[in-house]
Design an enzyme around this catalytic site. Structure first.
Site, short mmCIF file in Angstrom:
data_model
loop_
_atom_site.label_atom_id
_atom_site.label_comp_id
_atom_site.label_asym_id
_atom_site.label_seq_id
_atom_site.Cartn_x
_atom_site.Cartn_y
_atom_site.Cartn_z
CD GLU A 149 -12.44 -78.72 -109.73
OE1 GLU A 149 -11.38 -78.15 -109.37
OE2 GLU A 149 -13.29 -79.11 -108.93
CG ASP A 172 -5.91 -72.80 -104.76
OD1 ASP A 172 -6.15 -74.02 -104.73
OD2 ASP A 172 -6.63 -71.97 -105.32
#
Length: 264
Positions: A48, A58
């Protein structure tokens, strides 16, 4: 379509795959290519590649890595170069937020990453009213469109949540931001993956909070791939030489011992 086929082949093999998240632009291009080579050799089955931006979902490690990457200049160009190399090694999916995609133009971004060799692009906060158009554009360029499905998605809304997805469904192992290091509710994750498999034939991938190889080994029987991010990003940001060892430890945890090893 060949890159997407490689992704499908890897996710439908018997052994749970290991995905490794790498933020683009954290290091200069030459070093970045070297790191990707080392992570592939250490056991990454797929990559990724993160497109740096303001990463609201995040945790602090990945946010700091993105901020550092953004200071080095053109984030989209860095991501394209990272994808070009990563895709030459392993099936690669771009992980991004909607803001940079909409800012640069959905068709432009899709074509750019498709030409770079990406198998797909996962927009973690894809607005519902943009989903149909994004899926159309991605199909036209041969990109898969993995979807992150929150565990809190009510049963009646699950068919709509998975509609249009391709490549995989992403089932977060934790509902916390990335970088979470606490315990995981494995029974709850198991129940959720069962719901996803009942709603869609797509492979199921899990990440977020899979902070140790031991946790990866517990999640692996439930999914088709485990994706690790923060443990590798932390190493890449502080001591890149340690990143392959971190990856290798997770890779080993996903490989059950053979009969010969068990007897030995």
């Amino acid at each position: 379509m060949a890159t997407a086929d490689r992704l499908h082949t890897r996710l439908t093999q018997e052994r749970c795959a290991l995905g490794v998240f790498v933020p683009a632009g954290l290091h200069p291009a030459t070093a970045q290519r070297q790191h990707l080579d080392q992570l592939a050799q250490a056991g990454a089955d797929l990559f990724e590649v993160g497109l740096p931006t303001e990463a609201a979902l995040d945790g602090p490690v990945i946010q700091a890595a993105y901020h550092r990457a953004l200071r080095s200049g053109n984030a989209l160009d860095h991501a394209v170069r990272a994808v070009e190399h990563a895709a030459s090694l392993r099936p690669t999916v771009v992980m991004t937020y909607w803001e940079p995609v909409s800012r640069h133009g959905t068709a432009y971004v899709a074509r750019l990453f498709a030409d770079a060799g990406a198998a797909g692009v996962m927009i973690v906060d894809l607005p519902a009213h943009q989903a149909v158009r994004w899926h159309e554009i991605a199909r036209e360029t041969g990109l898969r469109t993995p979807r992150l499905i929150p565990r809190t998605t009510p049963e009646p809304l699950l068919p709509a949540a998975v509609a249009g997805a391709s490549g995989w469904l992403y089932a977060p192992a934790s509902m916390a931001p990335t970088g979470y290091r606490g315990p995981l509710d494995i029974p709850a994750l198991a129940g959720f993956t069962q719901r996803l498999r009942a709603a869609s034939p797509l492979p199921v991938v899990s990440g977020v909070g899979i902070s140790t190889p031991a946790l990866a080994a517990r999640v692996a029987p439930l999914v088709d791939a485990v994706v690790i991010g923060t443990p590798v990003v932390r190493a890449l940001a502080t001591d890149p030489a340690q990143a392959p060892d971190v990856t290798a430890a997770f890779a080993q945890a996903l490989r059950p011992p053979t009969l010969t090893e068990t007897r030995a």
